[in-house]
Design a protein around this motif. Structure first.
Motif, PDB file in Angstrom:
ATOM      1  N   ILE A 182       0.850  -1.200   0.000  1.00  0.00           N
ATOM      2  CA  ILE A 182       0.000   0.000   0.000  1.00  0.00           C
ATOM      3  C   ILE A 182       0.880   1.241   0.000  1.00  0.00           C
ATOM      4  O   ILE A 182       1.880   1.293   0.714  1.00  0.00           O
ATOM      5  N   ILE A 183       0.492   2.219  -0.795  1.00  0.00           N
ATOM      6  CA  ILE A 183       1.045   3.568  -0.665  1.00  0.00           C
ATOM      7  C   ILE A 183      -0.056   4.427  -0.052  1.00  0.00           C
ATOM      8  O   ILE A 183      -1.122   4.592  -0.634  1.00  0.00           O
ATOM      9  N   TRP A 184       0.226   4.942   1.133  1.00  0.00           N
ATOM     10  CA  TRP A 184      -0.722   5.827   1.805  1.00  0.00           C
ATOM     11  C   TRP A 184      -0.312   7.284   1.579  1.00  0.00           C
ATOM     12  O   TRP A 184       0.859   7.629   1.656  1.00  0.00           O
ATOM     13  N   TYR A 192       3.688   6.909   2.619  1.00  0.00           N
ATOM     14  CA  TYR A 192       4.042   5.767   3.467  1.00  0.00           C
ATOM     15  C   TYR A 192       3.859   4.457   2.705  1.00  0.00           C
ATOM     16  O   TYR A 192       2.740   4.008   2.497  1.00  0.00           O
ATOM     17  N   PRO A 193       4.958   3.826   2.292  1.00  0.00           N
ATOM     18  CA  PRO A 193       4.871   2.492   1.680  1.00  0.00           C
ATOM     19  C   PRO A 193       4.710   1.441   2.789  1.00  0.00           C
ATOM     20  O   PRO A 193       5.612   1.253   3.607  1.00  0.00           O
ATOM     21  N   ASP A 194       3.575   0.781   2.799  1.00  0.00           N
ATOM     22  CA  ASP A 194       3.170  -0.112   3.893  1.00  0.00           C
ATOM     23  C   ASP A 194       3.134  -1.565   3.401  1.00  0.00           C
ATOM     24  O   ASP A 194       2.422  -1.885   2.449  1.00  0.00           O
ATOM     25  N   VAL A 195       3.888  -2.432   4.072  1.00  0.00           N
ATOM     26  CA  VAL A 195       3.928  -3.854   3.687  1.00  0.00           C
ATOM     27  C   VAL A 195       3.182  -4.744   4.669  1.00  0.00           C
ATOM     28  O   VAL A 195       3.150  -5.969   4.502  1.00  0.00           O
ATOM     29  N   ASN A 196       2.577  -4.158   5.677  1.00  0.00           N
ATOM     30  CA  ASN A 196       2.015  -4.953   6.769  1.00  0.00           C
ATOM     31  C   ASN A 196       0.883  -5.875   6.353  1.00  0.00           C
ATOM     32  O   ASN A 196       0.586  -6.850   7.052  1.00  0.00           O
ATOM     33  N   SER A 269      -2.776   0.760  -5.293  1.00  0.00           N
ATOM     34  CA  SER A 269      -2.804   2.081  -4.668  1.00  0.00           C
ATOM     35  C   SER A 269      -3.235   3.136  -5.682  1.00  0.00           C
ATOM     36  O   SER A 269      -2.712   3.185  -6.794  1.00  0.00           O
ATOM     37  N   MET A 270      -4.210   3.963  -5.285  1.00  0.00           N
ATOM     38  CA  MET A 270      -4.679   5.062  -6.124  1.00  0.00           C
ATOM     39  C   MET A 270      -4.930   6.274  -5.248  1.00  0.00           C
ATOM     40  O   MET A 270      -5.418   6.154  -4.117  1.00  0.00           O
ATOM     41  N   GLY A 271      -4.608   7.449  -5.779  1.00  0.00           N
ATOM     42  CA  GLY A 271      -4.977   8.676  -5.107  1.00  0.00           C
ATOM     43  C   GLY A 271      -6.417   9.021  -5.441  1.00  0.00           C
ATOM     44  O   GLY A 271      -6.736   9.295  -6.603  1.00  0.00           O
ATOM     45  N   VAL A 272      -7.289   8.979  -4.427  1.00  0.00           N
ATOM     46  CA  VAL A 272      -8.724   9.195  -4.640  1.00  0.00           C
ATOM     47  C   VAL A 272      -9.266  10.128  -3.559  1.00  0.00           C
ATOM     48  O   VAL A 272      -8.600  10.409  -2.567  1.00  0.00           O
ATOM     49  N   SER A 273     -10.489  10.575  -3.759  1.00  0.00           N
ATOM     50  CA  SER A 273     -11.127  11.461  -2.798  1.00  0.00           C
ATOM     51  C   SER A 273     -11.527  10.673  -1.549  1.00  0.00           C
ATOM     52  O   SER A 273     -12.254   9.684  -1.632  1.00  0.00           O
ATOM     53  N   SER A 274     -11.055  11.136  -0.395  1.00  0.00           N
ATOM     54  CA  SER A 274     -11.297  10.409   0.852  1.00  0.00           C
ATOM     55  C   SER A 274     -12.768  10.449   1.248  1.00  0.00           C
ATOM     56  O   SER A 274     -13.440  11.480   1.119  1.00  0.00           O
ATOM     57  N   ASP A 275     -13.234   9.314   1.757  1.00  0.00           N
ATOM     58  CA  ASP A 275     -14.591   9.246   2.321  1.00  0.00           C
ATOM     59  C   ASP A 275     -14.545   9.243   3.847  1.00  0.00           C
ATOM     60  O   ASP A 275     -15.535   8.955   4.501  1.00  0.00           O
ATOM     61  N   GLY A 276     -13.384   9.585   4.389  1.00  0.00           N
ATOM     62  CA  GLY A 276     -13.207   9.590   5.843  1.00  0.00           C
ATOM     63  C   GLY A 276     -12.553   8.335   6.382  1.00  0.00           C
ATOM     64  O   GLY A 276     -12.288   8.249   7.597  1.00  0.00           O
ATOM     65  N   SER A 277     -12.289   7.369   5.523  1.00  0.00           N
ATOM     66  CA  SER A 277     -11.654   6.116   5.960  1.00  0.00           C
ATOM     67  C   SER A 277     -10.291   6.396   6.586  1.00  0.00           C
ATOM     68  O   SER A 277      -9.563   7.291   6.151  1.00  0.00           O
ATOM     69  N   TYR A 278      -9.973   5.632   7.611  1.00  0.00           N
ATOM     70  CA  TYR A 278      -8.684   5.683   8.301  1.00  0.00           C
ATOM     71  C   TYR A 278      -8.372   7.071   8.864  1.00  0.00           C
ATOM     72  O   TYR A 278      -7.210   7.448   9.026  1.00  0.00           O
ATOM     73  N   GLY A 279      -9.424   7.828   9.144  1.00  0.00           N
ATOM     74  CA  GLY A 279      -9.258   9.132   9.770  1.00  0.00           C
ATOM     75  C   GLY A 279      -8.798  10.240   8.842  1.00  0.00           C
ATOM     76  O   GLY A 279      -8.470  11.338   9.302  1.00  0.00           O
ATOM     77  N   VAL A 280      -8.786   9.981   7.541  1.00  0.00           N
ATOM     78  CA  VAL A 280      -8.368  10.998   6.573  1.00  0.00           C
ATOM     79  C   VAL A 280      -9.545  11.938   6.309  1.00  0.00           C
ATOM     80  O   VAL A 280     -10.660  11.477   6.034  1.00  0.00           O
ATOM     81  N   PRO A 281      -9.343  13.254   6.391  1.00  0.00           N
ATOM     82  CA  PRO A 281     -10.453  14.195   6.187  1.00  0.00           C
ATOM     83  C   PRO A 281     -11.196  13.953   4.880  1.00  0.00           C
ATOM     84  O   PRO A 281     -10.592  13.689   3.839  1.00  0.00           O
ATOM     85  N   GLY A 283     -12.880  14.290   1.457  1.00  0.00           N
ATOM     86  CA  GLY A 283     -12.628  15.136   0.301  1.00  0.00           C
ATOM     87  C   GLY A 283     -11.169  15.337  -0.028  1.00  0.00           C
ATOM     88  O   GLY A 283     -10.845  15.803  -1.126  1.00  0.00           O
ATOM     89  N   LEU A 284     -10.273  15.004   0.899  1.00  0.00           N
ATOM     90  CA  LEU A 284      -8.842  15.138   0.631  1.00  0.00           C
ATOM     91  C   LEU A 284      -8.422  14.093  -0.395  1.00  0.00           C
ATOM     92  O   LEU A 284      -8.839  12.945  -0.333  1.00  0.00           O
ATOM     93  N   MET A 285      -7.601  14.483  -1.358  1.00  0.00           N
ATOM     94  CA  MET A 285      -7.085  13.520  -2.332  1.00  0.00           C
ATOM     95  C   MET A 285      -5.929  12.763  -1.693  1.00  0.00           C
ATOM     96  O   MET A 285      -4.877  13.338  -1.403  1.00  0.00           O
ATOM     97  N   PHE A 286      -6.125  11.481  -1.478  1.00  0.00           N
ATOM     98  CA  PHE A 286      -5.240  10.685  -0.628  1.00  0.00           C
ATOM     99  C   PHE A 286      -5.063   9.314  -1.251  1.00  0.00           C
ATOM    100  O   PHE A 286      -6.005   8.734  -1.793  1.00  0.00           O
ATOM    101  N   SER A 287      -3.860   8.784  -1.191  1.00  0.00           N
ATOM    102  CA  SER A 287      -3.620   7.446  -1.733  1.00  0.00           C
ATOM    103  C   SER A 287      -4.074   6.385  -0.733  1.00  0.00           C
ATOM    104  O   SER A 287      -3.627   6.363   0.420  1.00  0.00           O
ATOM    105  N   PHE A 288      -4.952   5.527  -1.197  1.00  0.00           N
ATOM    106  CA  PHE A 288      -5.490   4.423  -0.405  1.00  0.00           C
ATOM    107  C   PHE A 288      -5.279   3.102  -1.157  1.00  0.00           C
ATOM    108  O   PHE A 288      -5.071   3.101  -2.379  1.00  0.00           O
TER     109      PHE A 288
END
Length: 336
Positions: A182-184, A192-196, A269-281, A283-288
């Motif tokens: 995952i790229i967050w 954050y490159p996440d391998v967990n 991993s894609m940069g998309v509009s946040s729906d609030g997942s994982y505490g991300v505000p 509407g923010l464009m965030f990689s999930f």
């Protein structure tokens, strides 16, 4: 074969464009059975390079390429397109502050947003590549309200591919054997490159967690992350140019999975509009991490985030919130 799909590439005469357009013409973006009409857009100063690119595409005799629209007019370039790859943007130059670069890109992406909203296909899919990619995508999204927000994305697949390749190389296995990294966050050095949650298919066919296969948490929590975060800068140091080949390949991977879907049990991993997942505000464009099916993406929910990861997510979120505030202040100032 189906009818041709019109694909817009802005900044087409640049390095990434030169690497990307033949891949699109060969079917790497939309598939080997989908004809395309390429819309190539660049600034007037690049018109001769644009004409040369058009000549080379014709000389390539690509079976899937059914037409070329080479133009410096965004209204003409946006007409009827179903996919828009936004490579064009104002690069940061020596001595420029970040707000200066942002101001230039606010103007560019406001104009392009208006043109896409008015002239592109109603269901146009957009991927923003030009940096700052997340915030440029946010600007475009906010100035093209008639385009569904889920249709506007930014590219973090290059970072994703870099992470996968690093793990595969370390494990001594083919790249397809590594899944679900995952790229967050931001396409920047705070990503954050996440391998967990990632897995590796070993040579005996079994599937094991990445950490169990690599057996080096110090590397995974240290040099691995830094390598992925700084890879673009390292390429520039060595080549004296930014990543073009790998970026073009990542654009194709991004759109291909978006349109054609992700394999069962896998995400990208894609940069998309946040729906609030994982505490991300919201509407923010965030990689999930996302799964895709029939042209729709969905954020993978419910993944456990440990304390180390939470700190990394908070840092990249804070940077994006700051970028958004800066962009908002520039937009507000320009409208007064």
């Amino acid at each position: 074969m189906p009818d041709p799909v019109r694909v817009l590439v802005t900044g087409a005469a640049g390095q990434i464009g030169y690497s990307l357009v033949p891949l699109i013409a060969r079917g790497h973006l939309l598939g080997p059975d989908q004809p395309v009409i390429l819309h190539l857009l660049d600034i007037p100063a690049a018109v001769q390079s644009l004409e040369g690119l058009e000549m080379e595409l014709l000389d390539g005799a690509f079976p899937l390429l059914r037409g070329i629209v080479a133009t410096t007019d965004i209204l003409h370039g946006a007409a009827g397109v179903k996919v828009a790859v936004m490579l064009g943007g104002f690069p940061r130059k020596e001595g420029m502050e970040r707000k200066d670069v942002m101001a230039k890109n606010v103007t560019i992406y406001k104009t392009q947003a208006t043109a896409l909203e008015a002239h592109a296909d109603n269901d146009v899919k957009v991927v923003v590549v030009a940096n700052p990619a997340n915030t440029n995508a946010l600007i475009l999204k906010e100035h093209a309200p008639k385009i569904p927000s889920k249709n506007i994305t930014c590219l973090t697949r290059l970072d994703h591919n870099r992470a996968v390749a690093q793990i595969a190389h370390r494990a001594g296995l083919p790249v397809p054997n590594v899944r679900n990294v995952i790229i967050w966050g931001n396409h920047s050095s705070t990503q954050y490159p996440d391998v967990n949650h990632g897995i590796v298919k070993t040579l005996d066919g079994s599937k094991k967690p990445i950490r169990e296969v690599i057996k080096d948490d110090a590397w995974l929590n240290g040099d691995f992350i830094k390598t992925v975060q700084q890879r673009g800068a390292e390429v520039i140091r060595l080549r004296k140019f930014s990543s073009a080949l790998s970026a073009a390949n990542a654009v194709c991977d991004h759109v291909y999975n978006w349109v054609r879907g992700t394999p069962e049990g896998q995400w990208v991993s894609m940069g998309v509009s946040s729906d609030g997942s994982y505490g991300v505000p919201v509407g923010l464009m965030f990689s999930f991490p996302v799964k895709t099916r029939k042209g729709e993406w969905e954020i993978v929910k419910g993944l456990k985030i440990d304390a180390f990861s939470k700190e990394k997510l908070d840092a990249t979120t804070a940077e994006l919130v700051e970028e958004k505030a800066l962009a908002d202040s520039i937009i507000k100032g320009s409208s007064q």
